[in-house]
Design a protein around this motif. Structure first.
Motif, PDB file in Angstrom:
ATOM      1  N   GLU A  12       0.861  -1.328   0.064  1.00  0.00           N
ATOM      2  CA  GLU A  12      -0.053  -0.069   0.006  1.00  0.00           C
ATOM      3  C   GLU A  12       0.735   1.176  -0.003  1.00  0.00           C
ATOM      4  O   GLU A  12       0.583   2.251  -0.781  1.00  0.00           O
ATOM      5  N   GLN A  13       1.965   1.453   0.851  1.00  0.00           N
ATOM      6  CA  GLN A  13       2.934   2.315   0.652  1.00  0.00           C
ATOM      7  C   GLN A  13       3.374   2.735  -0.850  1.00  0.00           C
ATOM      8  O   GLN A  13       3.585   4.100  -1.255  1.00  0.00           O
ATOM      9  N   SER A  14       3.643   1.658  -1.460  1.00  0.00           N
ATOM     10  CA  SER A  14       4.001   1.941  -3.090  1.00  0.00           C
ATOM     11  C   SER A  14       2.770   2.412  -3.718  1.00  0.00           C
ATOM     12  O   SER A  14       3.255   3.315  -4.656  1.00  0.00           O
ATOM     13  N   ARG A  15       1.815   2.049  -3.413  1.00  0.00           N
ATOM     14  CA  ARG A  15       0.691   2.610  -4.331  1.00  0.00           C
ATOM     15  C   ARG A  15       0.278   3.971  -3.826  1.00  0.00           C
ATOM     16  O   ARG A  15      -0.084   4.853  -4.661  1.00  0.00           O
ATOM     17  N   VAL A  16       0.462   4.201  -2.742  1.00  0.00           N
ATOM     18  CA  VAL A  16       0.177   5.746  -2.278  1.00  0.00           C
ATOM     19  C   VAL A  16       1.300   6.594  -3.002  1.00  0.00           C
ATOM     20  O   VAL A  16       1.002   7.694  -3.234  1.00  0.00           O
ATOM     21  N   THR A 108     -16.960   8.321  -7.798  1.00  0.00           N
ATOM     22  CA  THR A 108     -16.753   7.863  -8.951  1.00  0.00           C
ATOM     23  C   THR A 108     -15.212   7.183  -8.860  1.00  0.00           C
ATOM     24  O   THR A 108     -14.669   7.397  -7.721  1.00  0.00           O
ATOM     25  N   GLY A 109     -14.957   6.584  -9.699  1.00  0.00           N
ATOM     26  CA  GLY A 109     -13.505   5.783  -9.698  1.00  0.00           C
ATOM     27  C   GLY A 109     -13.399   4.686 -10.506  1.00  0.00           C
ATOM     28  O   GLY A 109     -13.441   4.554 -11.628  1.00  0.00           O
ATOM     29  N   PHE A 110     -12.491   3.590  -9.699  1.00  0.00           N
ATOM     30  CA  PHE A 110     -12.156   2.348 -10.500  1.00  0.00           C
ATOM     31  C   PHE A 110     -12.414   1.079  -9.999  1.00  0.00           C
ATOM     32  O   PHE A 110     -11.988   0.983  -8.908  1.00  0.00           O
ATOM     33  N   MET A 111     -12.938   0.280 -10.728  1.00  0.00           N
ATOM     34  CA  MET A 111     -13.328  -1.136 -10.417  1.00  0.00           C
ATOM     35  C   MET A 111     -12.106  -2.037 -10.402  1.00  0.00           C
ATOM     36  O   MET A 111     -11.157  -1.880 -11.070  1.00  0.00           O
ATOM     37  N   LEU A 112     -12.371  -2.881  -9.489  1.00  0.00           N
ATOM     38  CA  LEU A 112     -11.118  -3.646  -9.319  1.00  0.00           C
ATOM     39  C   LEU A 112     -10.705  -4.573 -10.465  1.00  0.00           C
ATOM     40  O   LEU A 112      -9.647  -4.918 -10.765  1.00  0.00           O
ATOM     41  N   PRO A 234      -5.464  -6.848 -11.764  1.00  0.00           N
ATOM     42  CA  PRO A 234      -4.958  -5.901 -12.388  1.00  0.00           C
ATOM     43  C   PRO A 234      -3.840  -5.174 -11.626  1.00  0.00           C
ATOM     44  O   PRO A 234      -3.640  -5.712 -10.611  1.00  0.00           O
ATOM     45  N   ASP A 235      -3.176  -4.327 -12.633  1.00  0.00           N
ATOM     46  CA  ASP A 235      -2.030  -3.680 -11.878  1.00  0.00           C
ATOM     47  C   ASP A 235      -2.532  -2.318 -11.009  1.00  0.00           C
ATOM     48  O   ASP A 235      -3.238  -1.301 -11.392  1.00  0.00           O
ATOM     49  N   ARG A 236      -2.584  -2.673  -9.704  1.00  0.00           N
ATOM     50  CA  ARG A 236      -3.174  -1.846  -8.741  1.00  0.00           C
ATOM     51  C   ARG A 236      -2.586  -0.770  -8.545  1.00  0.00           C
ATOM     52  O   ARG A 236      -3.247   0.524  -8.355  1.00  0.00           O
TER      53      ARG A 236
END
Length: 296
Positions: A12-16, A108-112, A234-236
């Protein structure tokens, strides 16, 4: 930003970080023209609800919500502040948006992933472990998309000569009991669906799959990095980068109701050869050639 993960979760750190970098590329630099407040829920529902109320009270320009565990409480707390979500399995089923093309409301946003994804999971599991005849689909019953995903897997099963059954799990204890019971007959395999609960307890699931010699397919490459056999999903990190674009557009005046919910555009196939060897599996060269990453 509200996330259900703990502050020390490296994935999660890398995604943030990817989100912050993408936002900076759009011209928003923290400390100069934007302030980013992050709350880490550490998989505690009560803490997440409290943080949702706390963030709404700050009256931010927009909130980034990670997963349904964060999006739900935020939308209960506000129907005015824009919310951009990532890693949500079924935003329509969960009531976060009206439709994918026209979300309506303030989110709105992004589906998994898309529902049809489940059939691909089963195909890949059979490809890497042809001897599998029984498959347990581990899912969290609180995630609306689980039933749809299982329906697709169930439809694909007869042509692949596999019997599949759903197993509902909510925490590490239920995961351990379910996998232990399922593993008693031979020729079993696992598909571990996405969702925060599965991700939080990935170490438990990976160890149990290894102990009971169960080939397992996961929806996130972090499982394979931690010792799982194979992942396709998916590439998160890419979702967080794309979310930064939506946040940028909202900061410049666009409305969430006018921004369609997006499906993933980038998928990763990751294989752990060390784990395959431990399970006595020989990975086909055709499968290795399609992999985005092979861990040796």
């Amino acid at each position: 930003m509200l996330t259900g993960f703990a502050a020390d979760d490296p994935a999660e750190q890398s995604r943030v970080l990817a989100f912050a970098q993408a936002l900076a590329q759009s011209g928003w630099t923290e400390g100069r023209n934007v302030r980013i407040d992050i709350r880490w829920g550490a998989r505690d529902p009560e803490r997440i609800r409290r943080y949702a109320t706390e963030l709404v009270a700050l009256a931010p320009s927009v909130i980034l919500a990670v997963g349904s565990v964060s999006t739900g409480p935020l939308l209960q707390a506000t129907r005015a502040i824009p919310v951009v979500f990532v890693q949500v399995a079924d935003p329509v089923g969960a009531g976060f948006v009206e439709t994918l093309p026209r979300p309506g409301g303030n989110a709105t946003g992004f589906m998994l992933y898309e529902y049809g994804f489940g059939g691909k999971w089963l195909e890949l599991l059979k490809e890497i472990a042809p001897g599998v005849k029984r498959v347990a689909f581990l899912r969290n019953p609180t995630i609306a998309a689980g039933a749809g995903q299982f329906g697709v897997i169930q439809t694909s099963a007869p042509s692949l000569g596999v019997e599949v059954r759903p197993i509902n799990v909510r925490d590490a204890g239920e995961i351990e009991r379910a996998i232990t019971a399922f593993a008693r007959p031979s020729n079993g395999g696992l598909i571990v669906a996405g969702g925060a609960a599965a991700f939080f307890d990935r170490e438990v699931t990976i160890k149990l799959a290894a102990r009971h010699r169960l080939p397992a397919l996961y929806s996130d490459h972090a499982f394979v990095t931690d010792g799982g056999l194979i992942a396709y999903g998916p590439d998160r990190v890419d979702q967080y980068r794309r979310a930064a674009d939506y946040v940028d557009r909202i900061l410049r005046g666009e409305k969430p109701a006018d921004l369609p919910v997006q499906v993933p555009t980038k998928y990763d196939l990751v294989i752990n050869l060390k784990t395959a060897k431990a399970l006595g599996l020989t990975v086909p060269e055709t499968l290795l050639a399609r992999a985005d990453e092979v861990i040796e």
